[in-house]
Motif scaffolding. Structure first.
Motif, PDB file in Angstrom:
ATOM      1  N   TRP A   1       0.879  -1.185   0.000  1.00  0.00           N
ATOM      2  CA  TRP A   1       0.000   0.000   0.000  1.00  0.00           C
ATOM      3  C   TRP A   1       0.908   1.224   0.000  1.00  0.00           C
ATOM      4  O   TRP A   1       2.025   1.199   0.542  1.00  0.00           O
ATOM      5  CB  TRP A   1      -0.894  -0.007   1.239  1.00  0.00           C
ATOM      6  N   SER A   2       0.441   2.318  -0.593  1.00  0.00           N
ATOM      7  CA  SER A   2       1.218   3.553  -0.563  1.00  0.00           C
ATOM      8  C   SER A   2       0.294   4.750  -0.671  1.00  0.00           C
ATOM      9  O   SER A   2      -0.839   4.642  -1.154  1.00  0.00           O
ATOM     10  CB  SER A   2       2.255   3.587  -1.695  1.00  0.00           C
ATOM     11  N   SER A   3       0.790   5.896  -0.220  1.00  0.00           N
ATOM     12  CA  SER A   3       0.040   7.145  -0.346  1.00  0.00           C
ATOM     13  C   SER A   3       0.269   7.718  -1.733  1.00  0.00           C
ATOM     14  O   SER A   3       1.030   7.165  -2.544  1.00  0.00           O
ATOM     15  CB  SER A   3       0.503   8.145   0.720  1.00  0.00           C
ATOM     16  N   ASN A   4      -0.338   8.852  -2.024  1.00  0.00           N
ATOM     17  CA  ASN A   4      -0.171   9.483  -3.333  1.00  0.00           C
ATOM     18  C   ASN A   4       1.254  10.008  -3.501  1.00  0.00           C
ATOM     19  O   ASN A   4       1.909  10.423  -2.540  1.00  0.00           O
ATOM     20  CB  ASN A   4      -1.165  10.637  -3.494  1.00  0.00           C
ATOM     21  N   GLN A   5       1.726  10.017  -4.724  1.00  0.00           N
ATOM     22  CA  GLN A   5       3.050  10.550  -5.028  1.00  0.00           C
ATOM     23  C   GLN A   5       3.061  12.061  -4.815  1.00  0.00           C
ATOM     24  O   GLN A   5       2.116  12.763  -5.167  1.00  0.00           O
ATOM     25  CB  GLN A   5       3.438  10.202  -6.461  1.00  0.00           C
ATOM     26  N   THR A   6       4.132  12.578  -4.205  1.00  0.00           N
ATOM     27  CA  THR A   6       4.270  14.014  -3.978  1.00  0.00           C
ATOM     28  C   THR A   6       5.607  14.485  -4.556  1.00  0.00           C
ATOM     29  O   THR A   6       6.423  13.680  -5.023  1.00  0.00           O
ATOM     30  CB  THR A   6       4.221  14.344  -2.470  1.00  0.00           C
TER      31      THR A   6
ATOM     32  N   GLY B   1      -5.728  12.768  15.453  1.00  0.00           N
ATOM     33  CA  GLY B   1      -5.860  11.453  14.841  1.00  0.00           C
ATOM     34  C   GLY B   1      -5.609  11.486  13.347  1.00  0.00           C
ATOM     35  O   GLY B   1      -5.757  10.464  12.673  1.00  0.00           O
ATOM     36  N   ASN B   2      -5.185  12.631  12.833  1.00  0.00           N
ATOM     37  CA  ASN B   2      -4.913  12.796  11.407  1.00  0.00           C
ATOM     38  C   ASN B   2      -3.443  12.491  11.138  1.00  0.00           C
ATOM     39  O   ASN B   2      -2.547  13.051  11.781  1.00  0.00           O
ATOM     40  CB  ASN B   2      -5.241  14.225  10.978  1.00  0.00           C
ATOM     41  N   LEU B   3      -3.172  11.590  10.217  1.00  0.00           N
ATOM     42  CA  LEU B   3      -1.810  11.268   9.789  1.00  0.00           C
ATOM     43  C   LEU B   3      -1.513  12.083   8.544  1.00  0.00           C
ATOM     44  O   LEU B   3      -2.222  11.963   7.535  1.00  0.00           O
ATOM     45  CB  LEU B   3      -1.689   9.772   9.495  1.00  0.00           C
ATOM     46  N   VAL B   4      -0.473  12.941   8.603  1.00  0.00           N
ATOM     47  CA  VAL B   4      -0.222  13.883   7.509  1.00  0.00           C
ATOM     48  C   VAL B   4       1.188  13.692   6.957  1.00  0.00           C
ATOM     49  O   VAL B   4       2.120  13.329   7.673  1.00  0.00           O
ATOM     50  CB  VAL B   4      -0.413  15.346   7.972  1.00  0.00           C
ATOM     51  N   LEU B   5       1.328  13.938   5.669  1.00  0.00           N
ATOM     52  CA  LEU B   5       2.619  13.950   4.989  1.00  0.00           C
ATOM     53  C   LEU B   5       2.872  15.368   4.518  1.00  0.00           C
ATOM     54  O   LEU B   5       2.029  15.961   3.837  1.00  0.00           O
ATOM     55  CB  LEU B   5       2.597  12.983   3.798  1.00  0.00           C
ATOM     56  N   LYS B   6       4.005  15.913   4.897  1.00  0.00           N
ATOM     57  CA  LYS B   6       4.295  17.308   4.548  1.00  0.00           C
ATOM     58  C   LYS B   6       5.792  17.477   4.277  1.00  0.00           C
ATOM     59  O   LYS B   6       6.599  16.578   4.556  1.00  0.00           O
ATOM     60  CB  LYS B   6       3.844  18.249   5.662  1.00  0.00           C
ATOM     61  N   ASP B   7       6.145  18.633   3.771  1.00  0.00           N
ATOM     62  CA  ASP B   7       7.548  18.966   3.513  1.00  0.00           C
ATOM     63  C   ASP B   7       8.092  19.651   4.755  1.00  0.00           C
ATOM     64  O   ASP B   7       7.545  20.660   5.217  1.00  0.00           O
ATOM     65  CB  ASP B   7       7.651  19.878   2.288  1.00  0.00           C
ATOM     66  N   SER B   8       9.156  19.108   5.330  1.00  0.00           N
ATOM     67  CA  SER B   8       9.699  19.665   6.566  1.00  0.00           C
ATOM     68  C   SER B   8      10.204  21.081   6.394  1.00  0.00           C
ATOM     69  O   SER B   8      10.306  21.841   7.357  1.00  0.00           O
ATOM     70  CB  SER B   8      10.837  18.778   7.082  1.00  0.00           C
ATOM     71  N   SER B   9      10.520  21.472   5.148  1.00  0.00           N
ATOM     72  CA  SER B   9      10.998  22.836   4.900  1.00  0.00           C
ATOM     73  C   SER B   9       9.864  23.840   4.795  1.00  0.00           C
ATOM     74  O   SER B   9      10.088  25.048   4.806  1.00  0.00           O
ATOM     75  CB  SER B   9      11.831  22.869   3.621  1.00  0.00           C
TER      76      SER B   9
ATOM     77  N   ASN C   1      -0.556  23.763   8.088  1.00  0.00           N
ATOM     78  CA  ASN C   1      -1.642  22.950   7.541  1.00  0.00           C
ATOM     79  C   ASN C   1      -1.542  22.748   6.029  1.00  0.00           C
ATOM     80  O   ASN C   1      -2.532  22.476   5.368  1.00  0.00           O
ATOM     81  CB  ASN C   1      -2.994  23.576   7.886  1.00  0.00           C
ATOM     82  N   ASN C   2      -0.351  22.919   5.491  1.00  0.00           N
ATOM     83  CA  ASN C   2      -0.154  22.689   4.061  1.00  0.00           C
ATOM     84  C   ASN C   2       0.293  21.237   3.872  1.00  0.00           C
ATOM     85  O   ASN C   2       1.485  20.933   3.732  1.00  0.00           O
ATOM     86  CB  ASN C   2       0.898  23.653   3.502  1.00  0.00           C
ATOM     87  N   TYR C   3      -0.700  20.346   3.854  1.00  0.00           N
ATOM     88  CA  TYR C   3      -0.389  18.921   3.813  1.00  0.00           C
ATOM     89  C   TYR C   3      -0.364  18.410   2.371  1.00  0.00           C
ATOM     90  O   TYR C   3      -1.238  18.746   1.558  1.00  0.00           O
ATOM     91  CB  TYR C   3      -1.417  18.128   4.620  1.00  0.00           C
ATOM     92  N   LEU C   4       0.626  17.579   2.071  1.00  0.00           N
ATOM     93  CA  LEU C   4       0.712  16.944   0.760  1.00  0.00           C
ATOM     94  C   LEU C   4      -0.216  15.738   0.677  1.00  0.00           C
ATOM     95  O   LEU C   4      -0.636  15.352  -0.408  1.00  0.00           O
ATOM     96  CB  LEU C   4       2.163  16.507   0.484  1.00  0.00           C
ATOM     97  N   TRP C   5      -0.488  15.158   1.817  1.00  0.00           N
ATOM     98  CA  TRP C   5      -1.402  14.003   1.930  1.00  0.00           C
ATOM     99  C   TRP C   5      -1.850  13.933   3.387  1.00  0.00           C
ATOM    100  O   TRP C   5      -1.108  14.278   4.309  1.00  0.00           O
ATOM    101  CB  TRP C   5      -0.676  12.715   1.539  1.00  0.00           C
ATOM    102  N   GLN C   6      -3.109  13.512   3.611  1.00  0.00           N
ATOM    103  CA  GLN C   6      -3.587  13.330   4.980  1.00  0.00           C
ATOM    104  C   GLN C   6      -4.603  12.195   5.029  1.00  0.00           C
ATOM    105  O   GLN C   6      -5.394  12.000   4.098  1.00  0.00           O
ATOM    106  CB  GLN C   6      -4.197  14.618   5.540  1.00  0.00           C
ATOM    107  N   SER C   7      -4.587  11.461   6.131  1.00  0.00           N
ATOM    108  CA  SER C   7      -5.494  10.318   6.274  1.00  0.00           C
ATOM    109  C   SER C   7      -6.941  10.771   6.376  1.00  0.00           C
ATOM    110  O   SER C   7      -7.853  10.009   6.034  1.00  0.00           O
ATOM    111  CB  SER C   7      -5.119   9.500   7.521  1.00  0.00           C
TER     112      SER C   7
END
Length: 836
Positions: A113-118, A131-139, A144-150
Motif C-alpha cells: 500500500w502507498s500514499s499518493n506521489q508528492t 488522529g490525522n496522519l499527515v505527509l508534509k515537507d519539513s521545509s 496545515n499545508n499537507y501533501l497528503w492526509q489520512s
C-alpha cells in the motif's frame, strides 16, 4: 533454497534497520523522516500521546497499519491504511519512498500500500493529536499545508475535524465504509455513509446498492430526520456546508478533553453510531436506524411514519392507502394516493408540523427566497407538490420545492420541520367540514345533557308534589322519551366513558387455530415459563417467524380489562427497549397476546441461575442491560405520546433478545398519566413484593417515582446477582436493600458484587451504579431522581452524586416467596432501618 532466501530477506531487513534511527514503543516521537522506518512491533505517538500509529493483527492473523486511541482499552481503531491489502507476516515495515510518498512494504520488500506521489524535497510523516496522519515537507513552515492526509481517506470512523462529502471541482468523494466484520476483519464491508449532493444535499446509509435509511436534509440546526443530533449537544458542534464547489459534513468538540467518534458498522444495533468516551468506557449517544420509522421508505409515497402510532404508517389528510389489504396487515410500503385529483387553480396547502422532510435529491431550491415567496411560486407551478424552508433558524429562510411524489416522510413529537403539501380544495374543505361536524356533535351532546338535567329537575319537583303524581309523571316521561333516552343519552354516556370494543384496537387478530399450530397445541416442550397470569409458549408461524404466545389462564387475576389495557398500551409504544406486541387472540374464554420472540428469554433465567450460564453476564453486559432498561423507562415516563407508569417492573419482566438487549414487558398493570399529571391513587395495590415502593404499598399512591424505586431494586439485583426478597445476611434481619445500605456506609459495597462477573469490571463504575441504585430506592418519593437524571448519571461525567438517604424497606422474616400480589393497601408492612 526457498527457506534460505526467506531468511536472507529477513536478515537484510534487520541489517537495514540497524542503520536507521529506530522508533520504539516507549518513544513519544510523532514524526517519521526519510531516514527512519516503522516495523510491526513499533508505534508512532501523537504529541500529547492521544493517538498511536502502528500495526495490528486482524482475526485472520494478517497485519494492518492503523491508527488507534493510545490510552484506551480495549483497543479502538479509527483508521486503517491497507484494509484491503493486508501483510501476511510480521516482517513488513513502513517507510517514506523515493517519490515523496510513504509506502508499506511486505516481507519481500514489495509495496502492499502507498500514499499518493508528492514532490516534497524533505517529506516527513506526522501523527497529529486529532488522529490525522499527515505527509508534509519539513521545509514548509505552514502548519496545515499537507501533501497528503489520512482525513482525506476515511475508513469506518469519523473523528472531530474530519469531513465527508464531495469536492465538485475535483470530482472526489469522501465517505465512511464499515468493516467486513466489526472488531475482527477491517476489510471494506457492505455498509456505507455517503452524502448525495443532488438537489438539497443529505446523507444516505447504504448496504451495497440498497438504501437503509437517510438523514433528511440539513436545516441549519440538524438533519431534519435525526432530531436527536442537535448542534451544541453534549459538547459537540456540527457543520454542514454546500455550494457550487462541493458539500461537506463535519463535527467538532467544544471541550478539548472530550473524545467522540462516529462509526458506520455492520452491527444490527444501528448502521450509524455516535460514541463518547465517559468514565472509562465508550457510551453510545445516538444511532440510526433507531426505530421502524428510520427505515427508508417504510410507508411508501405520500405515507407518513409515526413511531408513536399503531400501525406506524399513516396517510395525510386528503390521502388514503393505495393497497388497503396490505395496509391492514401493517405493510405500508405501497404508500398512499390522493382522494381527489388536483386542480391547479383551486388547490390549497396542508400545513404539517414536526416533519422529516421528504427525499430531496430532485427538488428545486433557492436560498434567498422567503417562505411566502416559496409558497406563491409553488402555487403557480402546477407540478409543485410541496414546499418548505431550507433553513429554520431565525424564523426560517430559503425555499425547497418538491416536484412529483413525496417519499420517506416521518413525523416527530418535537423538533421536526414545517412542510406544506398541496391538496385538492375539496379535501381541505372536507377536513374543515369534519371539524365543523364534530363541533356540532359536541354542541348537540351538551344540549342533550342540559335537556336531561332540566328533565330531572322537573321530575324532582313532581316528586315533591306527591309520590303517586310523580310516579305517573316519571312513567309518562320515560314512556314518551324511551327512544330518545336509548339512542341519545345512553350512547353519549358510553362515548364519554371511552369504552371501546376490541375491534377498535387496530391490532392484528390471530386465529386460535393458527396459534395452536404454531405452538404444537401448546406443547409442554414449547413452554417458556409461567407467571401469575398464565403461561408463555414459543411458537413458529407458517411463514417462519418465531413468536412468543402469552396464554392467560381462565382463573388468572388478569381479566378482560387488564388484557385490553395491556393491548391498548403496548400497541402504541415503539422503542427498542420495549417488547414488541405483534397481535392478540380472543376466543370464548381464551385470551392470548402474541409477542416478538426473545432468544435469551427473561433476565431472571440467567441472572438468578446457579449454573454456569450466569457467567454470560459480564460487567459490560450488566451495565448495558441497566442502561437499556433506563432508556426504556425514560421513554415510558417522558418521551412517548403518553406518560406510562408500569407498576410491575421486576427482573422477570425484562426480556433479552439475541444481542442481550433488554426489553421491558408485561404492561397489564400499567396506567396512563396526562402529561401534566404527577401521581394517582388506587385502592387495589397490584405488583410484586420486593419491588413496590413504600408509598404505593402502604397508601396506594403511584407515580413515575414508584417505577424509579422498582428500577433501583433491579439495579442492585443485577449488580449482586441476588433477589431482594430472598437474600438475607447472617443476622437474618436485612433484605438485599438493607444489606447494600449497610455495606455502603461501611465502605465495603464492592464485596457485594456477583462473583461470576470476575475481574471484567471497573471499580468506579460499579460503585457509581450501586450509588444510583440506592438513590432510586430512597424511602421518600421526592428524594428519588427522575429517569432523565438517572440516564445522565449513568452516561455522563457527573463530578459528584448526592448522598443517598435511607431506603424504603419491605422487611418481614420468613415471608412467603409468592411473586405477584393483588391486595388492599393495609396488607403490606413497610419498615425503616437505620444503617450502622
Amino acid at each position: 533454497m526457498r527457506i534460505f532466501f526467506t531468511h536472507l530477506n529477513y536478515f537484510i531487513i534487520l541489517v537495514i534497520s540497524c542503520f536507521f534511527f529506530f522508533i520504539t514503543p516507549s518513544t513519544s516521537l510523532d514524526t517519521l523522516t526519510g531516514t527512519q522506518i516503522l516495523t510491526t512491533n513499533q508505534t508512532l505517538l501523537s504529541k500529547n500521546q492521544t493517538f498511536a500509529l502502528g500495526f495490528f493483527r486482524g482475526s485472520n492473523t494478517n497485519y494492518y497499519l492503523g491508527i488507534w486511541y493510545n490510552n484506551i482499552n480495549p483497543q479502538t481503531i479509527v483508521w486503517v491504511a491497507n484494509r484491503d491489502n493486508p501483510i501476511e507476516t510480521s516482517t513488513g515495515y513502513l517507510k517514506i519512498g523515493d517519490n515523496g510518498n510513504f509506502v508499506l512494504l511486505n516481507s519481500s520488500g514489495n509495496p502492499a500500500w502507498s500514499s499518493n506521489q508528492t514532490h516534497a524535497k524533505n517529506p516527513v510523516l506526522q501523527l497529529l493529536d486529532t488522529g490525522n496522519l499527515v505527509l508534509k515537507d519539513s521545509s514548509d513552515k505552514t502548519n496545515n499545508n499537507y501533501l497528503w492526509q489520512s482525513f482525506d481517506y476515511p475508513t469506518d470512523t469519523m473523528l472531530p475535524g474530519m469531513k465527508i462529502g464531495w469536492n465538485l471541482d475535483t470530482g472526489t468523494e469522501k465517505y465512511l465504509t464499515s468493516w467486513k466484520v466489526t472488531g475482527e476483519d477491517p476489510s471494506s464491508g457492505d455498509y456505507t455513509l455517503k452524502i448525495d449532493y443532488h438537489g438539497l444535499p443529505e446523507t444516505f446509509f447504504w448496504r451495497n446498492q440498497t438504501i437503509i435509511c437517510r438523514s433528511g436534509p440539513w436545516n441549519g440546526e440538524r438533519f431534519s430526520g435525526h432530531p436527536a443530533m442537535k448542534d451544541n449537544t453534549d459538547g459537540l458542534k456540527f457543520n454542514f456546508t454546500y455550494d457550487d464547489h462541493g458539500v461537506s459534513y463535519s463535527f467538532s468538540v467544544t471541550r478539548p478533553s472530550l473524545l467522540s467518534r462516529i462509526i458506520v458498522t455492520s452491527d444490527t444495533d444501528g448502521v450509524f453510531q455516535r460514541y463518547m468516551w465517559i468514565q472509562g468506557r465508550w457510551n453510545k449517544f445516538c444511532y440510526l436506524p433507531a426505530d421502524q420509522c428510520d427505515e427508508y421508505g417504510v410507508c411508501g409515497p405520500y405515507g407518513v411514519c409515526d413511531k408513536n402510532a399503531s400501525p406506524v404508517c399513516t396517510c395525510m389528510e386528503g390521502f388514503r392507502p393505495k393497497n388497503q389489504e396490505a395496509w391492514n396487515l401493517r405493510d405500508g410500503s405501497d404508500g398512499c394516493v390522493r382522494n381527489t385529483d388536483l386542480n391547479c387553480l383551486t388547490d390549497k396547502f396542508l400545513h404539517l408540523e414536526n416533519m422529516k422532510l421528504p427525499e430531496t435529491n430532485s427538488v428545486f431550491m433557492n436560498k434567498s427566497m422567503t417562505l411566502d415567496e416559496c409558497g406563491s411560486l409553488c402555487k403557480r407551478n402546477c407540478s409543485c407538490t410541496a414546499y418548505a424552508n431550507i433553513d429554520i433558524r431565525n424564523g426560517g429562510s430559503g425555499c425547497v420545492m418538491w416536484i412529483g411524489q413525496l417519499f420517506d416522510m416521518s413525523v416527530y413529537s418535537t423538533d421536526g420541520q414545517d412542510l406544506y403539501v398541496r391538496l385538492a380544495a375539496a379535501d381541505i374543505g372536507s377536513t374543515n367540514s369534519n371539524k365543523n361536524h364534530r363541533v356540532v356533535q359536541a354542541i348537540s351532546i351538551t344540549l342533550t345533557a342540559l335537556v336531561l338535567v332540566f328533565g330531572l329537575v322537573a321530575i324532582c319537583y313532581l316528586w315533591k308534589k306527591g309520590k303517586q303524581r310523580s310516579r305517573a309523571a316519571i312513567s309518562g316521561f320515560v314512556h314518551r322519551n324511551h327512544d330518545w333516552l336509548m339512542n341519545e343519552v345512553v350512547p353519549s354516556r358510553r362515548y364519554l366513558g371511552d369504552e371501546r370494543n376490541m375491534d377498535d384496537l387496530e391490532l392484528p387478530m390471530f386465529d386460535f387455530d393458527t396459534l395452536m399450530m404454531a405452538t404444537n397445541n401448546f406443547s409442554i416442550d414449547n413452554k417458556l415459563g409461567e407467571g401469575g397470569f398464565g403461561s408463555v409458549y414459543r411458537g413458529r408461524l407458517i411463514e417462519g417467524q418465531e413468536i412468543a404466545v402469552k396464554r392467560l389462564s381462565e382463573d388468572s387475576g388478569q381479566g378482560i380489562e387488564e388484557f385490553k389495557n395491556e393491548v391498548k398500551l403496548i400497541v402504541k409504544l415503539q422503542h427498542r427497549n420495549l417488547v414488541r406486541l405483534l397481535g392478540c387472540c380472543i376466543k370464548k374464554n381464551e385470551k392470548m397476546l402474541v409477542y416478538e420472540y426473545m432468544e435469551n428469554r427473561g433476565l431472571d433465567s440467567i441472572l438468578f441461575d446457579k449454573s454456569e450460564s450466569r457467567v454470560l453476564l459480564d460487567w459490560e453486559r450488566r451495565f448495558n442491560i441497566i442502561y437499556g432498561i433506563a432508556r426504556g423507562l425514560l421513554y415510558l415516563h417522558q418521551d412517548s405520546r403518553f406518560r406510562i407508569i408500569h407498576r410491575d417492573l421486576k427482573i422477570s419482566n425484562i426480556l433479552l433478545d439475541s444481542e442481550m438487549i433488554p426489553k421491558i414487558s408485561d404492561f397489564g398493570m400499567a396506567r396512563i398519566f396526562d402529561k401534566d399529571q404527577t401521581q394517582a391513587k388506587t385502592l387495589r395495590v397490584v405488583g410484586t413484593y420486593g419491588y413496590m415502593s413504600p408509598e404505593y404499598a402502604m397508601d396506594g399512591n403511584f407515580s413515575v417515582k414508584s417505577d424509579v424505586f422498582s428500577f433501583g431494586v433491579m439495579v442492585l439485583e443485577i449488580i449482586t446477582g441476588k433477589k431482594n426478597r430472598e437474600f438475607y445476611s447472617d443476622n437474618d434481619e436485612l433484605n438485599l436493600l438493607g444489606n447494600v445500605w449497610r455495606h455502603w456506609h461501611e465502605g465495603t459495597a464492592l464485596t457485594l458484587l456477583d462473583p461470576s462477573i470476575g475481574n471484567s469490571y471497573t471499580e468506579a463504575e460499579v460503585v457509581r451504579c450501586i450509588h444510583i441504585g440506592l438513590l432510586c430506592v430512597q424511602e421518600h418519593a421526592e428524594d428519588r431522581p427522575t429517569m432523565s437524571s438517572v440516564i445522565l448519571m449513568l452516561s455522563s461525567e457527573t463530578p459528584s452524586l448526592p448522598n443517598p438517604k435511607t431506603p424504603g424497606f419491605s422487611i418481614k422474616k420468613n415471608h412467603p416467596k409468592t411473586e405477584s400480589s393483588s391486595s388492599s393497601v393495609n396488607q403490606v408492612t413497610v419498615t425503616m432501618l437505620d444503617a450502622r
